[in-house]
Design a protein around this motif. Structure first.
Motif, PDB file in Angstrom:
ATOM      1  N   SER A  42      82.669  42.493  49.776  1.00  0.00           N
ATOM      2  CA  SER A  42      81.743  41.512  48.974  1.00  0.00           C
ATOM      3  C   SER A  42      81.706  41.734  47.626  1.00  0.00           C
ATOM      4  O   SER A  42      81.895  40.474  46.861  1.00  0.00           O
ATOM      5  CB  SER A  42      80.409  41.525  49.579  1.00  0.00           C
ATOM      6  OG  SER A  42      80.095  41.539  50.712  1.00  0.00           O
ATOM      7  N   GLN A  43      81.689  42.935  47.196  1.00  0.00           N
ATOM      8  CA  GLN A  43      81.678  43.154  45.435  1.00  0.00           C
ATOM      9  C   GLN A  43      82.897  42.646  44.896  1.00  0.00           C
ATOM     10  O   GLN A  43      82.918  41.824  43.947  1.00  0.00           O
ATOM     11  CB  GLN A  43      81.432  44.612  45.131  1.00  0.00           C
ATOM     12  CG  GLN A  43      81.423  44.660  43.846  1.00  0.00           C
ATOM     13  CD  GLN A  43      81.035  46.346  43.389  1.00  0.00           C
ATOM     14  OE1 GLN A  43      80.890  47.088  44.285  1.00  0.00           O
ATOM     15  NE2 GLN A  43      81.081  46.736  42.172  1.00  0.00           N
ATOM     16  N   ARG A  44      84.154  43.023  45.577  1.00  0.00           N
ATOM     17  CA  ARG A  44      85.317  42.572  44.900  1.00  0.00           C
ATOM     18  C   ARG A  44      85.458  41.260  45.086  1.00  0.00           C
ATOM     19  O   ARG A  44      86.093  40.562  44.304  1.00  0.00           O
ATOM     20  CB  ARG A  44      86.555  43.255  45.981  1.00  0.00           C
ATOM     21  CG  ARG A  44      86.718  44.712  45.360  1.00  0.00           C
ATOM     22  CD  ARG A  44      87.639  45.572  45.806  1.00  0.00           C
ATOM     23  NE  ARG A  44      87.759  46.852  45.261  1.00  0.00           N
ATOM     24  CZ  ARG A  44      87.096  47.855  45.479  1.00  0.00           C
ATOM     25  NH1 ARG A  44      86.006  47.749  46.066  1.00  0.00           N
ATOM     26  NH2 ARG A  44      87.346  49.076  45.019  1.00  0.00           N
ATOM     27  N   LEU A  45      85.273  40.501  46.406  1.00  0.00           N
ATOM     28  CA  LEU A  45      85.130  39.094  46.383  1.00  0.00           C
ATOM     29  C   LEU A  45      84.566  38.375  45.341  1.00  0.00           C
ATOM     30  O   LEU A  45      84.941  37.459  45.011  1.00  0.00           O
ATOM     31  CB  LEU A  45      84.957  38.951  47.927  1.00  0.00           C
ATOM     32  CG  LEU A  45      85.038  37.032  48.303  1.00  0.00           C
ATOM     33  CD1 LEU A  45      86.356  36.623  47.797  1.00  0.00           C
ATOM     34  CD2 LEU A  45      84.654  36.899  49.753  1.00  0.00           C
ATOM     35  N   ALA A  46      83.244  38.755  45.092  1.00  0.00           N
ATOM     36  CA  ALA A  46      82.459  37.980  44.173  1.00  0.00           C
ATOM     37  C   ALA A  46      83.236  38.208  42.654  1.00  0.00           C
ATOM     38  O   ALA A  46      83.092  37.009  42.214  1.00  0.00           O
ATOM     39  CB  ALA A  46      80.917  38.846  44.119  1.00  0.00           C
ATOM     40  N   GLU A  47      83.752  39.005  42.342  1.00  0.00           N
ATOM     41  CA  GLU A  47      84.486  39.202  41.216  1.00  0.00           C
ATOM     42  C   GLU A  47      85.670  38.018  41.153  1.00  0.00           C
ATOM     43  O   GLU A  47      86.016  37.336  40.241  1.00  0.00           O
ATOM     44  CB  GLU A  47      85.320  40.390  40.689  1.00  0.00           C
ATOM     45  CG  GLU A  47      83.910  41.663  40.570  1.00  0.00           C
ATOM     46  CD  GLU A  47      84.616  42.992  40.498  1.00  0.00           C
ATOM     47  OE1 GLU A  47      85.788  43.173  40.597  1.00  0.00           O
ATOM     48  OE2 GLU A  47      83.739  43.960  40.596  1.00  0.00           O
TER      49      GLU A  47
END
Length: 191
Positions: A42-47
């Motif tokens: 989720s964190q990587r996708l948000a970026e």
């Protein structure tokens, strides 16, 4: 050869790989590493999505073991982005319908929850990957729906969502369309 050999041919290499990847994914998801994977992806996708700035984002309704794209969007929505969900019919093309974010009450011809809004052409689509190569070719469940959609929409940005346990190698075929970017819980790469 006897009749039994004709009735039960050995599975194709891709079919065997799908079975192997599904088994590995089930075991991995209940491991300590798998337990924190959704938050990390989720964190990587948000970026990635902040950089891509989608106008219309194509999500997907998750099957067992896949990254939960609708739950991700609920927690990380970007303002002003319209949403769409795939709608597929057996043997036919997959298209997207605008989605209001509510739990779908309709199912497509494949029995997967879908939206009932107007037809849409997302500029960025999230694509679930059972398996994925370093070259960005994905292995799904064998229907070819995402590959056909991507081939028909070459200007779209395809973001493959995969668990690191799904990274693999397989013989790429003519119909395989590489993803624009791949996001796992460990890293992001562009083929």
């Amino acid at each position: 050869m006897d009749a039994i050999e004709h009735e039960n041919p050995s599975p194709s290499p891709r079919s065997a790989l799908r079975t192997q990847l599904q088994s590995a994914r089930r075991a991995w998801l209940v491991s300590a590493e798998g337990a924190g994977a959704h938050a990390a992806l989720s964190q990587r996708l948000a970026e990635v999505l902040r950089q891509l700035e989608p106008v219309c984002l194509g999500l997907y309704w998750p099957l067992a073991g896949e990254f939960d794209a609708p739950a991700y969007w609920t927690a990380h929505a970007l303002p002003g982005v319209s949403l769409a969900l795939p709608h597929a019919e057996p043997g036919g093309a997959m298209r997207y319908r605008l989605w209001d974010g509510a739990v779908p009450t309709a199912k497509d011809g494949m029995g997967i929850p879908t939206a009932q809004g107007a037809w849409a052409d997302p500029d960025v689509v999230l694509v679930p990957c059972l398996g994925v190569t370093r070259d960005g070719c994905r292995l799904g469940y064998g229907g070819g729906y995402f590959d056909r959609w991507l081939a028909a929409h070459p200007g779209g940005t395809a973001v493959g969502l995969a668990w690191s346990v799904g990274e693999c190698d397989f013989e790429v075929q003519a119909h395989d369309v590489p993803l624009t970017v791949v996001v796992t819980e460990r890293e992001v790469w562009s083929p």
